[in-house]
Design an enzyme around this catalytic site. Structure first.
Site, PDB file in Angstrom:
ATOM      1  N   VAL A  11       0.823  -1.207   0.000  1.00 33.36           N
ATOM      2  CA  VAL A  11       0.000   0.000   0.000  1.00 33.36           C
ATOM      3  C   VAL A  11       0.861   1.264   0.000  1.00 33.36           C
ATOM      4  O   VAL A  11       0.643   2.171  -0.802  1.00 33.36           O
ATOM      5  CB  VAL A  11      -0.962  -0.019   1.214  1.00 33.36           C
ATOM      6  CG1 VAL A  11      -1.626   1.329   1.417  1.00 33.36           C
ATOM      7  CG2 VAL A  11      -2.014  -1.094   1.011  1.00 33.36           C
ATOM      8  N   PHE A 155      -8.476   0.882  -0.957  1.00 33.23           N
ATOM      9  CA  PHE A 155      -9.284  -0.196  -1.550  1.00 33.23           C
ATOM     10  C   PHE A 155      -8.579  -0.885  -2.726  1.00 33.23           C
ATOM     11  O   PHE A 155      -9.223  -1.621  -3.469  1.00 33.23           O
ATOM     12  CB  PHE A 155     -10.642   0.362  -2.005  1.00 33.23           C
ATOM     13  CG  PHE A 155     -11.440   0.944  -0.869  1.00 33.23           C
ATOM     14  CD1 PHE A 155     -12.111   0.107   0.020  1.00 33.23           C
ATOM     15  CD2 PHE A 155     -11.501   2.311  -0.662  1.00 33.23           C
ATOM     16  CE1 PHE A 155     -12.836   0.630   1.087  1.00 33.23           C
ATOM     17  CE2 PHE A 155     -12.218   2.850   0.403  1.00 33.23           C
ATOM     18  CZ  PHE A 155     -12.899   2.009   1.278  1.00 33.23           C
ATOM     19  N   LEU A 156      -7.265  -0.631  -2.905  1.00 35.06           N
ATOM     20  CA  LEU A 156      -6.595  -1.244  -4.056  1.00 35.06           C
ATOM     21  C   LEU A 156      -6.526  -2.764  -3.922  1.00 35.06           C
ATOM     22  O   LEU A 156      -6.554  -3.304  -2.819  1.00 35.06           O
ATOM     23  CB  LEU A 156      -5.191  -0.655  -4.251  1.00 35.06           C
ATOM     24  CG  LEU A 156      -4.129  -0.848  -3.167  1.00 35.06           C
ATOM     25  CD1 LEU A 156      -3.504  -2.224  -3.186  1.00 35.06           C
ATOM     26  CD2 LEU A 156      -3.038   0.188  -3.337  1.00 35.06           C
ATOM     27  N   GLY A 259     -14.339 -21.033  -6.058  1.00 33.75           N
ATOM     28  CA  GLY A 259     -12.926 -21.376  -6.189  1.00 33.75           C
ATOM     29  C   GLY A 259     -12.409 -22.115  -4.971  1.00 33.75           C
ATOM     30  O   GLY A 259     -13.171 -22.707  -4.194  1.00 33.75           O
ATOM     31  N   GLY A 263      -7.846 -15.957  -0.326  1.00 35.79           N
ATOM     32  CA  GLY A 263      -6.626 -15.830   0.482  1.00 35.79           C
ATOM     33  C   GLY A 263      -6.202 -14.384   0.501  1.00 35.79           C
ATOM     34  O   GLY A 263      -7.025 -13.483   0.363  1.00 35.79           O
ATOM     35  N   CYS A 266      -5.534  -9.651   3.233  1.00 27.95           N
ATOM     36  CA  CYS A 266      -6.575  -8.806   3.816  1.00 27.95           C
ATOM     37  C   CYS A 266      -7.892  -9.490   4.143  1.00 27.95           C
ATOM     38  O   CYS A 266      -8.362  -9.376   5.273  1.00 27.95           O
ATOM     39  CB  CYS A 266      -6.772  -7.583   2.950  1.00 27.95           C
ATOM     40  SG  CYS A 266      -5.325  -6.520   3.094  1.00 27.95           S
TER      41      CYS A 266
HETATM   42  N1  LIG Z   1      -1.977  -5.324   0.590  1.00 29.00           N
HETATM   43  C1  LIG Z   1      -3.093  -4.786   0.146  1.00 29.00           C
HETATM   44  O1  LIG Z   1      -3.534  -5.080  -0.966  1.00 29.00           O
HETATM   45  C2  LIG Z   1      -3.869  -3.827   0.969  1.00 29.00           C
HETATM   46  C3  LIG Z   1      -3.561  -3.594   2.296  1.00 29.00           C
HETATM   47  N2  LIG Z   1      -4.298  -2.723   3.044  1.00 29.00           N
HETATM   48  C4  LIG Z   1      -3.925  -2.430   4.432  1.00 29.00           C
HETATM   49  O2  LIG Z   1      -2.789  -1.552   4.389  1.00 29.00           O
HETATM   50  C5  LIG Z   1      -1.897  -1.816   5.465  1.00 29.00           C
HETATM   51  C6  LIG Z   1      -0.513  -2.140   4.937  1.00 29.00           C
HETATM   52  O3  LIG Z   1      -0.592  -3.338   4.192  1.00 29.00           O
HETATM   53  P1  LIG Z   1       0.586  -3.819   3.228  1.00 29.00           P
HETATM   54  O4  LIG Z   1       1.092  -2.659   2.448  1.00 29.00           O
HETATM   55  O5  LIG Z   1       0.081  -5.007   2.522  1.00 29.00           O
HETATM   56  O6  LIG Z   1       1.692  -4.241   4.310  1.00 29.00           O
HETATM   57  P2  LIG Z   1       3.200  -4.681   4.072  1.00 29.00           P
HETATM   58  O7  LIG Z   1       3.505  -5.679   5.116  1.00 29.00           O
HETATM   59  O8  LIG Z   1       3.429  -5.011   2.637  1.00 29.00           O
HETATM   60  O9  LIG Z   1       4.022  -3.343   4.369  1.00 29.00           O
HETATM   61  C7  LIG Z   1       4.097  -2.722   5.602  1.00 29.00           C
HETATM   62  C8  LIG Z   1       5.452  -2.042   5.718  1.00 29.00           C
HETATM   63  O10 LIG Z   1       5.484  -1.245   6.902  1.00 29.00           O
HETATM   64  C9  LIG Z   1       6.816  -1.281   7.415  1.00 29.00           C
HETATM   65  N3  LIG Z   1       6.825  -0.824   8.806  1.00 29.00           N
HETATM   66  C10 LIG Z   1       6.411  -1.474   9.914  1.00 29.00           C
HETATM   67  N4  LIG Z   1       6.612  -0.703  11.013  1.00 29.00           N
HETATM   68  C11 LIG Z   1       7.142   0.457  10.587  1.00 29.00           C
HETATM   69  C12 LIG Z   1       7.574   1.652  11.236  1.00 29.00           C
HETATM   70  N5  LIG Z   1       7.472   1.807  12.558  1.00 29.00           N
HETATM   71  N6  LIG Z   1       8.090   2.632  10.488  1.00 29.00           N
HETATM   72  C13 LIG Z   1       8.205   2.493   9.144  1.00 29.00           C
HETATM   73  N7  LIG Z   1       7.824   1.389   8.473  1.00 29.00           N
HETATM   74  C14 LIG Z   1       7.297   0.382   9.185  1.00 29.00           C
HETATM   75  C15 LIG Z   1       7.227  -2.717   7.205  1.00 29.00           C
HETATM   76  O11 LIG Z   1       8.633  -2.883   7.271  1.00 29.00           O
HETATM   77  C16 LIG Z   1       6.631  -3.008   5.820  1.00 29.00           C
HETATM   78  O12 LIG Z   1       7.568  -2.727   4.794  1.00 29.00           O
HETATM   79  C17 LIG Z   1      -2.559  -2.955   6.256  1.00 29.00           C
HETATM   80  O13 LIG Z   1      -3.318  -2.398   7.293  1.00 29.00           O
HETATM   81  C18 LIG Z   1      -3.465  -3.619   5.234  1.00 29.00           C
HETATM   82  O14 LIG Z   1      -4.574  -4.259   5.842  1.00 29.00           O
HETATM   83  C19 LIG Z   1      -5.349  -2.032   2.516  1.00 29.00           C
HETATM   84  C20 LIG Z   1      -5.705  -2.208   1.204  1.00 29.00           C
HETATM   85  C21 LIG Z   1      -4.987  -3.102   0.326  1.00 29.00           C
HETATM   86  O1  LIG Z   2      -7.927  -4.648   1.801  1.00 30.20           O
HETATM   87  C1  LIG Z   2      -7.279  -5.182   0.951  1.00 30.20           C
HETATM   88  O2  LIG Z   2      -6.129  -5.581   1.084  1.00 30.20           O
HETATM   89  C2  LIG Z   2      -7.841  -5.453  -0.413  1.00 30.20           C
HETATM   90  O3  LIG Z   2      -8.440  -6.785  -0.373  1.00 30.20           O
HETATM   91  C3  LIG Z   2      -8.949  -7.238  -1.604  1.00 30.20           C
HETATM   92  O4  LIG Z   2      -7.931  -7.267  -2.605  1.00 30.20           O
HETATM   93  P1  LIG Z   2      -6.891  -8.489  -2.754  1.00 30.20           P
HETATM   94  O5  LIG Z   2      -6.843  -9.263  -1.484  1.00 30.20           O
HETATM   95  O6  LIG Z   2      -5.637  -7.891  -3.272  1.00 30.20           O
HETATM   96  O7  LIG Z   2      -7.450  -9.424  -3.914  1.00 30.20           O
HETATM   97  P2  LIG Z   2      -8.892  -9.826  -4.481  1.00 30.20           P
HETATM   98  O8  LIG Z   2      -8.863  -9.663  -5.940  1.00 30.20           O
HETATM   99  O9  LIG Z   2      -9.976  -9.183  -3.740  1.00 30.20           O
HETATM  100  O10 LIG Z   2      -8.919 -11.398  -4.175  1.00 30.20           O
HETATM  101  C4  LIG Z   2      -8.924 -11.893  -2.845  1.00 30.20           C
HETATM  102  C5  LIG Z   2      -9.130 -13.390  -2.862  1.00 30.20           C
HETATM  103  O11 LIG Z   2     -10.475 -13.718  -3.235  1.00 30.20           O
HETATM  104  C6  LIG Z   2     -10.471 -14.708  -4.244  1.00 30.20           C
HETATM  105  N1  LIG Z   2     -11.666 -14.516  -5.100  1.00 30.20           N
HETATM  106  C7  LIG Z   2     -11.944 -13.296  -5.631  1.00 30.20           C
HETATM  107  C8  LIG Z   2     -13.078 -13.101  -6.394  1.00 30.20           C
HETATM  108  C9  LIG Z   2     -13.952 -14.177  -6.622  1.00 30.20           C
HETATM  109  O12 LIG Z   2     -14.995 -14.063  -7.296  1.00 30.20           O
HETATM  110  N2  LIG Z   2     -13.653 -15.377  -6.083  1.00 30.20           N
HETATM  111  C10 LIG Z   2     -12.535 -15.583  -5.319  1.00 30.20           C
HETATM  112  O13 LIG Z   2     -12.312 -16.711  -4.824  1.00 30.20           O
HETATM  113  C11 LIG Z   2      -9.165 -14.513  -4.989  1.00 30.20           C
HETATM  114  O14 LIG Z   2      -8.773 -15.688  -5.647  1.00 30.20           O
HETATM  115  C12 LIG Z   2      -8.234 -14.153  -3.840  1.00 30.20           C
HETATM  116  O15 LIG Z   2      -7.747 -15.315  -3.206  1.00 30.20           O
HETATM  117  C13 LIG Z   2     -10.037  -6.245  -2.084  1.00 30.20           C
HETATM  118  O16 LIG Z   2     -10.524  -6.663  -3.356  1.00 30.20           O
HETATM  119  C14 LIG Z   2      -9.474  -4.829  -2.174  1.00 30.20           C
HETATM  120  O17 LIG Z   2     -10.495  -3.918  -2.537  1.00 30.20           O
HETATM  121  C15 LIG Z   2      -8.898  -4.444  -0.810  1.00 30.20           C
HETATM  122  O18 LIG Z   2      -8.312  -3.162  -0.843  1.00 30.20           O
END
Ligand SMILES: NC(=O)C1=CN([C@@H]2O[C@H](COP(=O)(O)OP(=O)(O)OC[C@H]3O[C@@H](n4cnc5c(N)ncnc54)[C@H](O)[C@@H]3O)[C@@H](O)[C@H]2O)C=CC1
Ligand SMILES: O=C(O)[C@H]1O[C@H](OP(=O)(O)OP(=O)(O)OC[C@H]2O[C@@H](n3ccc(=O)[nH]c3=O)[C@H](O)[C@@H]2O)[C@H](O)[C@@H](O)[C@@H]1O
Length: 440
Positions: A11, A155-156, A259, A263, A266
């Site tokens: 993110v 929401f990405l 499916g 996984g 999130c």
């Molecule tokens: N991965 C996704 O697709 C999405 C994630 N989110 C939310 O966004 C948040 C971040 O998720 P990700 O980017 O996937 O996590 P991530 O685990 O990929 O990245 C988090 C980063 O924060 C760093 N970090 C931890 N403590 C720190 C500190 N004190 N100072 C500076 N850096 C620090 C870590 O080293 C790591 O590089 C979570 O709350 C997640 O639920 C929301 C939408 C999409």
């Molecule tokens: O909070 C988050 O991290 C993000 O979580 C999801 O995004 P993401 O986990 O990257 O991927 P998705 O495309 O949502 O898929 C999640 C899982 O659901 C499964 N899936 C998805 C759609 C479907 O119809 N069926 C299904 O089994 C996918 O295979 C995958 O394992 C949400 O779609 C994002 O909007 C949100 O920001």
């Protein structure tokens, strides 16, 4: 605008890069020195389509910087984003230690008025904790610096992150001051060229919106998986039922693909966290609990089909696996169905040969590092040699229209277990395959 992003993961790095792309000066901060060093060397620590080019371009244009020093990054920033992880704690609730550690560092080092934006997914009321943590540090410093805390959930989707961020369906902003709303609107306006899609609200509602959105999507998936499991038992075809119900605009086609279970980093953690939030506030969230239970069981549905076909004891057998990542377009393996399937097959004495276009290193290093009977292959066809059957778990494009003649020649038995219903239209039975899918 001058922005700092704390946490340079999926993110943080994507948001920071996209803000830089729009001409802002962005500094991405992380405590992980190796990650920052890699980024400074132009090496992108995650795979996300389009990200590498965009990072390199903005570094070259001097819009994007990396550092481990939060104090320096926020010294002339107007807005600081918190984008650190909020992993699942032991009791299922979101672990806020990283968010609050960042809040403390902000309070210790800020030098001027700041908008502190929480982008991490956090339980309702976290903004108050962030505010109190920063204020406590300012009080220690006897500082009267002003700051606002804003909730701006992200929401990405991984694998489509740049597109989702650059063309958002909506930007949710929860704030309690006009100054904060105005600045956030200025920051995001370039992302809305046709019409604005801001949704402004109070902070708690913004925090709740994120959990509600993810849980709604997870509910659609678990609902469809449950329908698929019933379809199998009554002789209906979930692929047809999906099209039948999706055509109703009120239901829609998205997120109703049956499916091998959802996984990722999130859905699993956010569904669990929302259940816990409800519980802590005196409400038993029965529906949300069921969404989780259905998904836990769904991750093993393919393994059950394998056992039904070959028996409980799979020793001496080898299964070819296509796909390790939790979805296509990413190297992320967090809570991937593949982890559960590999372990289950291994437990029953089988060996696995696996291929994934991007996630093999993640599997080796972290998620399947304890798996002893797995061999990683460098191509999808190599997986088939000497395998008793093929299992498809991630619908990468390169798996979608494979050479079935080659598959049949290479496999010991022409058997395919399709965890994503990718080959439904290929008349595999007519091609001499035994074909197992979800919901048919
Ligand atoms: N991965 C996704 O697709 C999405 C994630 N989110 C939310 O966004 C948040 C971040 O998720 P990700 O980017 O996937 O996590 P991530 O685990 O990929 O990245 C988090 C980063 O924060 C760093 N970090 C931890 N403590 C720190 C500190 N004190 N100072 C500076 N850096 C620090 C870590 O080293 C790591 O590089 C979570 O709350 C997640 O639920 C929301 C939408 C999409
Ligand atoms: O909070 C988050 O991290 C993000 O979580 C999801 O995004 P993401 O986990 O990257 O991927 P998705 O495309 O949502 O898929 C999640 C899982 O659901 C499964 N899936 C998805 C759609 C479907 O119809 N069926 C299904 O089994 C996918 O295979 C995958 O394992 C949400 O779609 C994002 O909007 C949100 O920001």
């Amino acid at each position: 605008m001058n922005i700092a992003i704390v946490g340079s993961g999926y993110v943080g790095l994507v948001s920071g890069t996209c803000f830089a792309e729009m001409g802002n000066k962005v500094t991405c901060v992380d405590i992980d020195q190796k990650k920052i060093q890699k980024l400074e060397e132009g090496i992108i620590p995650i795979f996300e389509p389009g990200l590498e080019q965009m990072v390199l371009k903005n570094v070259k244009n001097k819009n994007l910087f990396f550092t481990t020093k939060l104090g320096e990054a926020i010294s002339d920033a107007e807005i600081v984003f918190i984008a650190v992880g909020t992993p699942m704690g032991d009791d299922g609730s979101a672990d806020l230690q990283y968010v609050l550690a960042v809040a403390k560092s902000i309070g210790e080092t800020m030098q001027k008025r700041l908008i502190v934006v929480d982008k991490s997914t956090v339980p309702i009321g976290t903004a108050d904790k962030v505010k109190a943590t920063i204020q406590a540090e300012l009080d220690k410093r006897e500082s009267d610096l002003e700051f606002s805390v804003v909730s701006n959930p992200e929401f990405l989707k991984e694998g489509a992150a740049i597109d989702d961020f650059m063309k958002p369906d909506r930007v949710v902003i929860g704030a309690d001051s006009d100054y904060a709303f105005d600045l956030m609107k200025q920051l995001y306006s370039p992302f809305f060229r046709t019409h604005d899609r801001f949704i402004t609200m109070d902070i708690r509602s913004a925090e709740m919106t994120k959990y509600a959105a993810n849980t709604m999507l997870a509910t659609k998936i678990s609902f469809m998986n449950e329908i698929a499991n019933i379809c199998e038992r009554v002789g209906a075809d979930a692929n047809m039922v999906r099209i039948g119900i999706g055509s109703d605009k009120r239901i829609g086609y998205s997120f109703i693909y049956p499916g091998a279970g959802y996984g990722g980093s999130c859905f699993p953690k956010d569904v669990k966290a929302l259940k816990k939030i409800a519980e802590e506030n005196g409400y038993k969230a029965n529906l949300i609990e069921s969404v989780e239970n259905v998904n836990d069981a769904q991750k093993l549905v393919i393994a059950h089909k394998i056992v039904k076909r070959f028996g409980e004891d799979l020793s001496g057998m080898t299964f070819g696996l296509w796909g390790l990542a939790f979805k296509p377009g990413t190297d992320d393996m967090r809570e991937a169905p593949a982890i559960y399937i590999v372990k289950e097959l291994e437990k029953r004495g089988a060996k696995v040969k696996a291929y994934d276009p991007k996630a093999i290193e993640e599997a080796k290093e972290f998620y399947l590092k304890d798996a002893k009977n797995i061999t990683y292959c460098s191509s999808k066809y190599e997986v088939l040699q000497g395998s008793d059957a093929l299992i498809l778990l991630t619908e990468w494009k390169e798996f979608r229209s494979p050479d079935f003649v080659e598959i049949k020649q290479q496999l010991k038995n022409p058997i395919i277990f399709d965890g994503r219903n990718q080959y439904n239209a290929f008349n595999l039975e007519e091609k001499g395959f035994e074909y197992f899918q979800i919901g048919k």
